[in-house]
Design an enzyme around this catalytic site. Sequence first.
Site, short mmCIF file in Angstrom:
data_model
loop_
_atom_site.label_atom_id
_atom_site.label_comp_id
_atom_site.label_asym_id
_atom_site.label_seq_id
_atom_site.Cartn_x
_atom_site.Cartn_y
_atom_site.Cartn_z
N ASP A 190 0.83 -1.20 0.00
CA ASP A 190 0.00 0.00 0.00
C ASP A 190 0.87 1.26 0.00
O ASP A 190 2.06 1.21 -0.32
CB ASP A 190 -0.98 -0.06 1.19
CG ASP A 190 -2.28 0.66 0.93
OD1 ASP A 190 -2.31 1.89 1.07
OD2 ASP A 190 -3.28 0.00 0.56
N ASP A 191 0.27 2.34 0.40
CA ASP A 191 0.89 3.67 0.38
C ASP A 191 2.26 3.68 1.09
O ASP A 191 2.42 3.06 2.15
CB ASP A 191 -0.09 4.61 1.13
CG ASP A 191 0.24 6.06 0.94
OD1 ASP A 191 1.26 6.36 0.32
OD2 ASP A 191 -0.57 6.88 1.41
N ASP A 217 -6.12 4.74 -5.67
CA ASP A 217 -6.74 5.47 -4.57
C ASP A 217 -6.97 6.93 -4.94
O ASP A 217 -6.39 7.45 -5.90
CB ASP A 217 -5.80 5.37 -3.36
CG ASP A 217 -6.50 5.55 -2.02
OD1 ASP A 217 -7.68 5.94 -2.01
OD2 ASP A 217 -5.85 5.30 -0.98
N ASP A 245 -13.01 2.33 4.45
CA ASP A 245 -11.82 2.22 5.31
C ASP A 245 -12.18 1.60 6.65
O ASP A 245 -11.29 1.30 7.44
CB ASP A 245 -11.20 3.60 5.53
CG ASP A 245 -10.19 3.93 4.44
OD1 ASP A 245 -9.86 3.01 3.67
OD2 ASP A 245 -9.74 5.08 4.37
C1 DGJ Z 1 -7.08 5.33 1.84
C2 DGJ Z 1 -7.41 3.90 1.55
O1 DGJ Z 1 -8.77 3.67 1.65
C3 DGJ Z 1 -6.61 3.01 2.48
O2 DGJ Z 1 -6.97 1.68 2.29
C4 DGJ Z 1 -5.16 3.24 2.24
O3 DGJ Z 1 -4.82 2.80 0.96
C5 DGJ Z 1 -4.82 4.69 2.43
N1 DGJ Z 1 -5.67 5.54 1.65
C6 DGJ Z 1 -3.39 4.95 2.05
O4 DGJ Z 1 -3.07 6.27 2.07
#
Ligand code: DGJ
Length: 743
Positions: free
Chosen positions: A367-368, A479, A549
């Site tokens: 991920d990020d 995203d 989220d």
């Molecule tokens: C928002 C997403 O919904 C999360 O799952 C994650 O990827 C974060 N952004 C990362 O910044």
Amino acid sequence: MSITYLEQERIFRLDTPNTTYLIGLVGTEGLLGHIYYGRRLCSARGAELFLRTQEHPYTPDTNARERVAIMDSFPAEYSGHGVGDFRESSVRVRDKNGCSGVQLTYLCHEIYDGKKPLEGLPATFGGEREVTTLVITCEDKALGLLARLSYSVFEDTDAIARSVCFENGGGDVLCLEKAMSGCLDMDNRDFETLTLHGGWARERHMERKRLGHGKFCVSTLRGETSHQEHPFLALLTPGTTQTAGEVYAFHFVYSGNFIAQAEISQFDSVRVVMGINPEDFCWRLLPGESFQTPEMIMVYSSAGLGDMTRCFHRLYRKHLIRSPYLHKKRPVLINNWEGTYFDFDEKKLIDIARESAKLGIEMLVMDDGWFGNRFDDNRSLGDWQVNEDKLKGGLKYLVDQVNALGMKFGIWIEPEMVSRDSRLYREHPDWALAIPGRQPALSRNQYVLDISRREVRDYIMEQVFSVLHSANVEYVKWDMNRPLTDLAGAALPADRQGELYHRYVLGVYEMQQRLITEFPELLLENCSGGGGRFDPGMLYYGPQIWCSDDADAIERLSIQESTAMLYPLSSIGAHVSVCPNHTVGRVTPFETRGYVALAGTFGYELDITKLDARDAAMVKRQTEMYRRFNELVREGDYYRIASYQENHLFDCFQINDSRKERALVFFTQVLNEPNRRSRILRLQGLQPDADYQIRQVDMEGEELLKDTGRTVNGSVLMEGGFPFERLWGDFRCRLLYLEKAGE
Ligand code: DGJ
């Protein structure tokens, strides 16, 4: 499925398997009136009476003196503006003199097999034997404006797809200030509205209320679909349930500003309009140019909400989602976001992958935080170069290691954004949306890139492609973490700034199309701070969308219930995460989290290296469960049995295979109550004359399925029900597997 024009009656008749939609032509000028939408009719004879042109004030042909009264009560197929109809307009056009009257009348029509794509926009599709299309061309002679109203009916589902294409057929510039995708007029039947409302981490909760006089609308101006409102509106006859009652549902295939509105007039007629939000919208049409609205889907059901749901599911599965993964098992993924946030390196990720592989997980998603100098969310968006201090050996090394463990690899990107602290922003500050003379508003410390500009899109996509080509990346999570503000594009002239919101959305679509064209086998999951851009438009590009989220199993019951009301489960991103849950602090059994995630794409969002032995063993069992049932969940028919959103105690839904020979029944007891007996709930959609062997999924036993020793007849399960035993404690789940006996 068919579309016919009844010459003598001057009626267009559109039939889906169970519904009929009628449009009539009135008078010498050819006003287009809406006659009927509802249960399928045997014949349209006499239906023109619904236009009430035999009643005072009649038609403009017979009573020119009262034209205003006629226009203000006429059931319009697509309402005009400023010339007598005071209800909501469908279109507003400003001419070279600054005037804005518009009234469209019939010019000609065409009926053909199949359906043409909408240029630059996501839309439903189908072959010549699957869908028929009617295009009615209307004109406003004074403006030189042409409008092509398009209707497509499908042979296998009770949905009608509508859109409008405007063309400036005159010699002067026209400004389109409002362009709805559809309008529907009918008499009120004491309708209730059903909409989906929410916020970040609690997206799409159902709201139902009685529709009164005046206007009720849901909309957004955030530039994306939004966490707050959903581009969906349904009108229900009073008392509509899952299995009974009439439903008129409208869903918008679009990912930007929208409006969905219902209005009850002085004569108790209802007008629904749906389309791009006209606020801050103004599209200049030069002579000869066209503007295509996005598509709106209409579904009518006389058999309750459950039937509506299955109709949308069929439509989206067969006629909207294009991904090669549509009918394929999705890899069980583990995403490191909640496991590590920004605190990871290649060693940590390989450790996670190693443990995951042992337990049946099939893909690691990074991920990020893998690029630029991104050690928190304050910097580096736009600098899409791998941070090799963090990922020693680079991306290829990491991916090769993960692949060597037998796992696929996926990556997170947020291509529409730029951090203030980034090389990209320092080099191209004018690429961010900003109103001259005004400091643009930050959100998560980031700005929005003006992706209406080709050079911006090209630059970003080149960066992203070079990362994706550098290693064996098989999945992308795209995203988008803030709404749009400060709408001004440095490349647009003053008189085109009103096009920016829509041009932005077209930019998103173009980038997504480029991505899946460049990587046709890629599994694309869309996301926007969770479920802020969950809409049918995005499903045209990627088959699944991160739903919220909030991965708390109990909050997810509600979010996933409402999402599944419209979208197939195969599109709903759902993961098991750790407890106490990071959003609400709730502690739920690991087992329950697995069952809730199974009703979606299924995966994990935690640091698997930190699980205790019991939970780790359960992951193994859960991935086995996923492999056993993913096909049924992905392809099956969905039935809502009980709603925790409504009763605040328990939740139940069911998935049947198309032959009704196998079913999964998910029962969650959210809150236990003292001194109660079992809860009898009626199942749905089974074969009434078949017997079903009932087994239950067992997370800890020898075998995945444990026999309950019960075989029950389908009619008994549907008419009488099944007694769900009380479970000890809160947040407990029971998953039953029914199989036709003797199969
Ligand atoms: C928002 C997403 O919904 C999360 O799952 C994650 O990827 C974060 N952004 C990362 O910044």
